[in-house]
Design a protein around this motif. Structure first.
Motif, mmCIF file in Angstrom:
data_model
loop_
_atom_site.group_PDB
_atom_site.id
_atom_site.type_symbol
_atom_site.label_atom_id
_atom_site.label_comp_id
_atom_site.label_asym_id
_atom_site.label_seq_id
_atom_site.Cartn_x
_atom_site.Cartn_y
_atom_site.Cartn_z
ATOM 1 N N ILE A 58 0.854 -1.186 0.000
ATOM 2 C CA ILE A 58 0.000 0.000 0.000
ATOM 3 C C ILE A 58 0.890 1.235 0.000
ATOM 4 N N ASP A 59 0.336 2.341 -0.430
ATOM 5 C CA ASP A 59 1.074 3.601 -0.437
ATOM 6 C C ASP A 59 1.115 4.130 0.995
ATOM 7 N N THR A 60 2.303 4.076 1.606
ATOM 8 C CA THR A 60 2.425 4.502 3.000
ATOM 9 C C THR A 60 2.825 5.973 3.136
ATOM 10 N N SER A 61 2.909 6.675 2.019
ATOM 11 C CA SER A 61 3.424 8.051 2.077
ATOM 12 C C SER A 61 2.536 8.959 2.916
ATOM 13 N N GLY A 62 1.252 8.654 3.021
ATOM 14 C CA GLY A 62 0.351 9.492 3.802
ATOM 15 C C GLY A 62 0.085 8.978 5.203
ATOM 16 N N LEU A 63 0.737 7.890 5.588
ATOM 17 C CA LEU A 63 0.512 7.309 6.913
ATOM 18 C C LEU A 63 1.407 7.968 7.955
ATOM 19 N N PRO A 64 0.924 8.034 9.202
ATOM 20 C CA PRO A 64 1.820 8.474 10.288
ATOM 21 C C PRO A 64 3.018 7.537 10.389
ATOM 22 N N GLU A 65 4.137 8.062 10.822
ATOM 23 C CA GLU A 65 5.369 7.283 10.902
ATOM 24 C C GLU A 65 5.187 6.018 11.732
ATOM 25 N N ASP A 66 4.391 6.099 12.790
ATOM 26 C CA ASP A 66 4.227 4.959 13.688
ATOM 27 C C ASP A 66 3.383 3.844 13.087
ATOM 28 N N ASP A 67 2.717 4.093 11.969
ATOM 29 C CA ASP A 67 1.873 3.089 11.324
ATOM 30 C C ASP A 67 2.577 2.372 10.181
ATOM 31 N N ILE A 68 3.835 2.673 9.948
ATOM 32 C CA ILE A 68 4.538 2.114 8.800
ATOM 33 C C ILE A 68 5.300 0.863 9.233
ATOM 34 N N PRO A 69 5.014 -0.312 8.633
ATOM 35 C CA PRO A 69 5.735 -1.540 8.993
ATOM 36 C C PRO A 69 7.177 -1.483 8.522
ATOM 37 N N ILE A 70 8.000 -2.341 9.089
ATOM 38 C CA ILE A 70 9.445 -2.278 8.894
ATOM 39 C C ILE A 70 9.847 -2.296 7.426
ATOM 40 N N SER A 71 9.150 -3.057 6.579
ATOM 41 C CA SER A 71 9.550 -3.146 5.173
ATOM 42 C C SER A 71 9.460 -1.805 4.459
ATOM 43 N N ALA A 72 8.604 -0.904 4.960
ATOM 44 C CA ALA A 72 8.414 0.387 4.305
ATOM 45 C C ALA A 72 9.065 1.532 5.070
ATOM 46 N N GLY A 209 16.892 9.353 19.270
ATOM 47 C CA GLY A 209 16.870 9.883 20.623
ATOM 48 C C GLY A 209 15.540 9.810 21.334
ATOM 49 N N ALA A 210 14.533 9.209 20.695
ATOM 50 C CA ALA A 210 13.214 9.122 21.316
ATOM 51 C C ALA A 210 12.744 7.674 21.318
ATOM 52 N N PRO A 211 12.030 7.248 22.383
ATOM 53 C CA PRO A 211 11.531 5.876 22.412
ATOM 54 C C PRO A 211 10.442 5.660 21.369
ATOM 55 N N LEU A 212 10.276 4.415 20.945
ATOM 56 C CA LEU A 212 9.176 4.083 20.048
ATOM 57 C C LEU A 212 7.851 4.265 20.782
ATOM 58 N N SER A 213 6.864 4.768 20.091
ATOM 59 C CA SER A 213 5.537 4.895 20.688
ATOM 60 C C SER A 213 4.875 3.530 20.801
ATOM 61 N N ASP A 214 3.843 3.434 21.643
ATOM 62 C CA ASP A 214 3.091 2.185 21.730
ATOM 63 C C ASP A 214 2.510 1.814 20.375
ATOM 64 N N ARG A 215 2.061 2.811 19.648
ATOM 65 C CA ARG A 215 1.477 2.551 18.320
ATOM 66 C C ARG A 215 2.516 1.917 17.394
ATOM 67 N N ALA A 216 3.743 2.428 17.418
ATOM 68 C CA ALA A 216 4.803 1.866 16.580
ATOM 69 C C ALA A 216 5.142 0.446 17.011
ATOM 70 N N ILE A 217 5.159 0.194 18.325
ATOM 71 C CA ILE A 217 5.441 -1.157 18.818
ATOM 72 C C ILE A 217 4.338 -2.118 18.368
ATOM 73 N N CYS A 218 3.089 -1.687 18.424
ATOM 74 C CA CYS A 218 1.976 -2.519 17.936
ATOM 75 C C CYS A 218 2.150 -2.821 16.455
ATOM 76 N N THR A 219 2.472 -1.801 15.678
ATOM 77 C CA THR A 219 2.643 -1.984 14.230
ATOM 78 C C THR A 219 3.715 -3.019 13.928
ATOM 79 N N GLN A 220 4.880 -2.880 14.536
ATOM 80 C CA GLN A 220 5.990 -3.787 14.219
ATOM 81 C C GLN A 220 5.728 -5.199 14.742
#
Length: 400
Positions: A58-72, A209-220
């Motif tokens: 999918i086109d991830t260009s418009g997604l928040p950074e925390d919603d992007i899976p590792i491959s993208a 320099g910043a921890p991953l958000s919960d949303r990013a941890i869920c995504t990955q």
């Protein structure tokens, strides 16, 4: 050719013929999904160029950074996240898990034999192919093994929800799955001494320099569970279908269980469990003699590259005597090669060896017609009903 070929259509013999025609021509076709790269050289070059191509269907260009899976996730953010993933699924961790994986494979084969004794036939997908990867990835990631059936179901539902191509994050596509992972995060946060698993490691990881958000941890974590399920079950199912329809090959495996590794590699090449990978173009560039602009979409044809006549002799034949059996691109290549490749290989070898140890012969039921995996980028089996002939030892100890 662009009107006739859809890289996201279900796999079939006709599609393999179309791939061969593209390779014989320009090696690239313009399709609705983007430029389809058909040759091994083009695919390999594109996959190695992680500075110019980043991937997602999918086109991830418009997604928040925390919603992007590792491959993208592009570099440099990709690196710290991938290092966490490597700590749980890379080769050295896979080796530590081998006794567990082999024990699970033996248990599932014994259960398949018991099921046939009760029903007169058995579906190997339901009894072996699906439960092994979901159990193993749960074990590797440190999430509850008893929930492995849910992971398989949720993976299917999430992938089905993404077929529309609508750019949504994994959490929004499957909120129940996302809430489950969030619950695991909350549990670890409440503990003075949380388990040393992938979720905990994500929680203490910093990016820029910043921890991953919960949303990013869920995504990955969701992405890891999906990847750990889907690719491996396709690979195991494809291998078992090949062996079920080739008694001579199965006989060779029973006589020499070490052949399992060669069967796995040739299945990865011949029947690529991931047929295509999609990428977005990060900067103006050229690939396969085609000029590409930033924002263009390309589709790397892994299945086509793995049957490229310029790289493989008699590429449509299933052969165990290839001089460089791992030269295929089934797991990608380059810096972003699939981190779970060694785990998928080990699970499949363990499944084949456990099967050959307890099953003297097997064949599809009369009237069998393959039921392909409906996931558009995959090649796998959703049902494999067979008749098993147990070995004498297995017949004497059906549950052991």
């Amino acid at each position: 050719m662009s009107d006739a070929f859809d890289p996201y259509a279900p796999s079939s013999a006709d599609r393999y013929d179309a791939m061969a025609r593209i390779r014989a021509g320009a090696g690239v076709a313009e399709t609705a999904a983007g430029y389809y790269i058909a040759t091994a050289a083009g695919v390999e070059s594109g996959l190695r160029a992680v500075d110019r191509f980043v991937g997602s269907f999918i086109d991830t260009s418009g997604l928040p950074e925390d919603d992007i899976p590792i491959s993208a996730v592009p570099e440099p953010r990709h690196g710290p996240i991938r290092r966490v993933i490597n700590t749980v699924v890379a080769a050295h961790r896979t080796a530590q898990a081998e006794p567990f994986i082999r024990d699970q494979a033996r248990r599932l084969v014994a259960a398949a034999l018991a099921r046939q004794q009760a029903d007169g036939r058995v579906d190997l997908v339901a009894e072996v192919v699906d439960p092994l990867p979901s159990t193993v990835i749960a074990h590797m990631l440190g999430v509850p093994i008893e929930d492995h059936e849910r992971f398989g179901t949720w993976s299917e539902e999430l992938l089905d929800g993404q077929r529309s191509g609508e750019p949504r994050g994994l959490y929004d596509t499957h909120p129940v799955f996302g809430a489950y992972i969030q619950g695991l995060i909350d549990q670890r946060r409440a503990l003075d001494d949380p388990p040393d698993d992938v979720i905990t490691r994500f929680m203490v990881t910093e990016v820029d320099g910043a921890p991953l958000s919960d949303r990013a941890i869920c995504t990955q974590t969701m992405n890891l569970i999906i990847a750990g399920n889907e690719t491996t079950r396709n690979l195991i199912g494809n291998c078992l279908l090949t062996l079920a329809t080739d008694p001579d090959l199965y006989g060779r495996l029973r006589a020499d269980p070490a052949l399992a590794a060669a069967i796995v590699e040739e299945s990865l090449r011949h029947d690529s469990p991931i047929q295509v990978l999609a990428r977005a173009v990060l900067a103006d560039t050229e690939l396969a003699d085609v000029g590409l602009r930033r924002g263009d979409r390309v589709v790397f044809g892994l299945a086509s590259a793995n049957r490229d006549e310029s790289r493989f002799d008699t590429p449509t034949e299933f052969r165990l005597d290839r001089p460089r059996p791992r030269e295929h691109l089934a797991f990608g290549t380059g810096p972003h090669v699939c981190p779970g490749a060694s785990l998928a290989r080990l699970e499949t070898v363990a499944a084949l060896q456990a099967f050959s140890d307890r099953v003297a012969a097997f064949r599809p039921v009369d009237g069998f017609t393959p039921v392909p995996n409906p996931v558009f980028w995959a090649l796998g089996q959703r049902a494999l009903p067979v008749i098993l002939t147990p070995t004498d030892a297995a017949a004497r100890t059906p549950g052991g």
